[in-house]
Design an enzyme around this catalytic site. Structure first.
Site, PDB file in Angstrom:
ATOM      1  CG  ASP A 207      37.640  43.811  35.601  1.00 38.24           C
ATOM      2  OD1 ASP A 207      37.932  42.892  35.963  1.00 38.24           O
ATOM      3  OD2 ASP A 207      38.304  44.738  35.352  1.00 38.24           O
ATOM      4  CG  HIS A 212      39.375  44.657  41.105  1.00 41.38           C
ATOM      5  ND1 HIS A 212      40.292  45.536  41.340  1.00 41.38           N
ATOM      6  CD2 HIS A 212      39.526  43.943  40.055  1.00 41.38           C
ATOM      7  CE1 HIS A 212      41.114  45.655  40.378  1.00 41.38           C
ATOM      8  NE2 HIS A 212      40.810  44.782  39.271  1.00 41.38           N
ATOM      9  CB  ILE A 227      42.813  47.559  44.731  1.00 36.91           C
ATOM     10  CG1 ILE A 227      42.928  46.601  43.683  1.00 36.91           C
ATOM     11  CG2 ILE A 227      44.079  47.439  45.992  1.00 36.91           C
ATOM     12  CD1 ILE A 227      44.217  46.650  42.787  1.00 36.91           C
ATOM     13  N   GLY A 230      41.393  50.047  38.123  1.00 37.12           N
ATOM     14  CA  GLY A 230      41.972  50.923  37.523  1.00 37.12           C
ATOM     15  C   GLY A 230      41.108  51.653  36.281  1.00 37.12           C
TER      16      GLY A 230
END
Length: 308
Positions: A207, A212, A227, A230
């Site tokens: 990913d 991120h 961040i 998830g």
């Protein structure tokens, strides 16, 4: 249709994705496990060492059930090519994830993924698109896992009559409909700590969304810094449930549901609270430093651990 230049739901739900193949090895399994915090507290923890090492060879390492979410990631980049779908990929957010484990994952395999659009909804200022990915072991043809991914597309809504917004779903039952966090004290609580480079390690599993890793992209999206993914937070939560409720046996997991409530910053501590209810474990994850819930959901089990 409110705006002919906006999303066209008829084109979107009629779209057919090509089948894709995903080949992984024991190395990919181990890198993923480290990316979701395995052995992060104790490098010789026997409950978690099995995800990265086996004395008889790497082909015997165990696979975390959340590893299957990597199969569904192949559908997200293809959203940019869906006719009639208009959105800014920098503003894409993960909403929910539902996973069914039909067979424990082998430590290496060639996977055939079949992805379809399972839902599309106009939410005014945003749109929600739902993808379903069925993943088969290519050699045997057996169904291994099913993933349903709900993606929140900020700024893509408002394409239908606001008095009767467009909605489409082929889900027989919404997996979130029966889930409620109990008011009682949790049966088990597990605290773990993400590391400052956690997102950079997790992204090695495939990913590569710059939200991120790139500080400038993160600021455009409204965050002070990059961040955590998830699905990385979900990996931490399911690891905690396997450790505390399943007594270290990942094959007990039948299905998983997750609702992504709030972002996590790499380096924050995660507290997973668990409430067993029969063969279902309700869970909630909080970011300790902010005392905010960031993730909630449930894990359904094939059986209960003997000691529960």
């Amino acid at each position: 249709m409110a705006d002919n230049s906006a999303c066209n739901p008829d084109l979107i739900i009629a779209h057919k994705f090509p089948d894709t193949t995903y080949v992984y090895t024991e190395r990919d399994v181990a890198v993923y496990a480290l990316g979701v915090g395995a052995c992060g507290r104790d490098a010789v923890d026997t409950d978690e060492l099995k995800y990265v090492y086996h004395e008889n060879g790497q082909q015997f390492i165990k696979v975390l059930p959340t590893f299957s979410t990597l199969f569904s990631l192949r559908g997200l980049p293809q959203l940019s090519g869906v006719p009639g779908l208009k959105f800014d990929k920098r503003l894409l957010l993960h909403g929910q994830q539902y996973i069914e484990i039909h067979k424990p994952l082998p430590s290496n395999a060639s996977i055939l993924n079949k992805t379809t659009i399972a839902g599309f909804h106009d939410k005014g200022k945003a749109a929600i698109i739902e993808l379903e990915t069925r993943s088969y072991e290519k050699e045997s043809g057996e169904l291994l896992t099913l993933n349903r991914t709900s993606v929140f597309l900020r700024g893509a809504g408002g394409f239908s009559d606001p008095s009767k917004p467009f909605t489409y779903s082929n889900y027989p039952v919404n997996p979130a409909s029966a889930m409620k966090i109990p008011k009682t004290q949790p049966f088990a609580v597990f605290e773990d700590c993400t590391q400052p480079p956690q997102a950079l390690l997790y992204r090695l599993s495939g990913d590569y969304n710059p939200l991120h890793s790139d500080p400038m992209i993160a600021k455009v999206a409204g965050f002070s810094r990059p961040i955590l993914h998830g699905l990385c937070t979900l990996g931490f939560a399911v690891r905690a449930i396997i450790k505390c409720i399943c007594r270290g046996d990942p094959d007990m997991v039948k299905s998983i549901f997750a609702r992504f409530v709030l972002h996590v910053y790499p380096g924050e501590a995660l507290i997973t609270e668990m409430w067993p209810e029969g063969l279902r474990v309700i869970y909630q994850v909080k970011a300790k430093e902010r005392n905010r819930a960031v993730l909630s959901g449930y894990v359904d089990l094939h059986r209960l651990a003997a000691s529960l």
